[in-house]
Design a protein around this motif. Sequence first.
Motif, short mmCIF file in Angstrom:
data_model
loop_
_atom_site.label_atom_id
_atom_site.label_comp_id
_atom_site.label_asym_id
_atom_site.label_seq_id
_atom_site.Cartn_x
_atom_site.Cartn_y
_atom_site.Cartn_z
N ARG A 1 13.30 -63.01 26.18
CA ARG A 1 12.28 -62.05 26.61
C ARG A 1 12.57 -60.68 26.01
N ARG A 2 13.82 -60.26 26.11
CA ARG A 2 14.18 -58.94 25.60
C ARG A 2 14.03 -58.88 24.08
N ALA A 3 14.39 -59.94 23.38
CA ALA A 3 14.23 -59.97 21.93
C ALA A 3 12.75 -59.82 21.55
N LEU A 4 11.87 -60.52 22.26
CA LEU A 4 10.45 -60.38 21.99
C LEU A 4 9.98 -58.96 22.32
N GLU A 5 10.42 -58.45 23.44
CA GLU A 5 10.03 -57.08 23.82
C GLU A 5 10.46 -56.08 22.76
N ILE A 6 11.65 -56.23 22.22
CA ILE A 6 12.14 -55.33 21.17
C ILE A 6 11.24 -55.43 19.94
N LEU A 7 10.92 -56.65 19.51
CA LEU A 7 10.05 -56.81 18.34
C LEU A 7 8.67 -56.20 18.60
N LEU A 8 8.14 -56.41 19.78
CA LEU A 8 6.83 -55.85 20.12
C LEU A 8 6.86 -54.33 20.15
N ARG A 9 7.91 -53.76 20.72
CA ARG A 9 8.01 -52.29 20.80
C ARG A 9 8.23 -51.65 19.43
N GLU A 10 9.04 -52.29 18.61
CA GLU A 10 9.34 -51.73 17.29
C GLU A 10 8.13 -51.77 16.37
N HIS A 11 7.32 -52.80 16.52
CA HIS A 11 6.11 -52.96 15.70
C HIS A 11 6.44 -52.95 14.21
N LYS A 12 7.62 -53.49 13.88
CA LYS A 12 8.01 -53.62 12.48
C LYS A 12 9.00 -54.77 12.39
N ALA A 13 9.27 -55.21 11.18
CA ALA A 13 10.22 -56.30 10.99
C ALA A 13 11.64 -55.80 11.23
N MET A 14 12.43 -56.64 11.87
CA MET A 14 13.82 -56.30 12.18
C MET A 14 14.74 -57.42 11.73
N GLY A 15 15.87 -57.06 11.18
CA GLY A 15 16.88 -58.03 10.82
C GLY A 15 17.60 -58.55 12.06
N ALA A 16 18.21 -59.71 11.93
CA ALA A 16 18.91 -60.32 13.05
C ALA A 16 20.05 -59.44 13.56
N TYR A 17 20.74 -58.76 12.65
CA TYR A 17 21.86 -57.91 13.10
C TYR A 17 21.36 -56.64 13.78
N ASP A 18 20.19 -56.14 13.39
CA ASP A 18 19.59 -55.03 14.12
C ASP A 18 19.23 -55.48 15.53
N MET A 19 18.68 -56.69 15.63
CA MET A 19 18.34 -57.25 16.93
C MET A 19 19.60 -57.43 17.77
N LEU A 20 20.64 -57.95 17.15
CA LEU A 20 21.90 -58.16 17.87
C LEU A 20 22.43 -56.84 18.43
N ALA A 21 22.37 -55.78 17.65
CA ALA A 21 22.85 -54.48 18.12
C ALA A 21 22.06 -54.02 19.35
N ARG A 22 20.76 -54.23 19.33
CA ARG A 22 19.92 -53.83 20.47
C ARG A 22 20.23 -54.69 21.70
N LEU A 23 20.40 -55.99 21.49
CA LEU A 23 20.73 -56.87 22.61
C LEU A 23 22.10 -56.53 23.19
N ALA A 24 23.05 -56.20 22.32
CA ALA A 24 24.39 -55.82 22.78
C ALA A 24 24.34 -54.54 23.60
N GLN A 25 23.52 -53.58 23.19
CA GLN A 25 23.36 -52.33 23.96
C GLN A 25 22.87 -52.62 25.37
N ASP A 26 22.07 -53.67 25.50
CA ASP A 26 21.53 -54.04 26.81
C ASP A 26 22.46 -54.97 27.59
N GLY A 27 23.65 -55.26 27.02
CA GLY A 27 24.60 -56.11 27.69
C GLY A 27 24.23 -57.59 27.66
N LEU A 28 23.45 -57.98 26.64
CA LEU A 28 22.99 -59.37 26.57
C LEU A 28 23.75 -60.21 25.55
#
Length: 160
Positions: free
Chosen positions: A41-68
Amino acid sequence: MSSFSKSSFSKHDHSACVTDGLRAAEAHCAASKLHFTPVRRRALEILLREHKAMGAYDMLARLAQDGLGSAPPVAYRALDFLVSHGFAHKIEKLNAYIACAHPGQAHDPAFMICRSCDAVAEASTNPQAGQLGRAAQEAGFKIEHAVIEAEGICPACDPS
């Protein structure tokens, strides 16, 4: 024939993209008895909020910030789930992911990628029509699915 969606190329109610995208995913997962975990859910929310393409490691950094989670499989598994269920697409040229502009709808996407800012807009296409369809027909080839990636310049970056 193509239909353009709300995109990073046009002004629109961005908060509606996030709300509508999450609602569509939640409803689909509930109806299909899929586990829409907090990480997915959080990964989808991040993609929707960013409204741009994101690399997997950028996604990982955001998920890690959220403690996921901070191990690469956390991001890759979430992104694979989103792609396999039509909530996101992988943009091969950028080796990145973007939220689907048409969740829950069977479609063949075409991506317009800005070479300057990497913004991406999605359109739904009909690959059986147009030049691609004619070329396939002439070759005796039946197109079952196509993804088109076009590189150019977006309105915000166009100097003219």
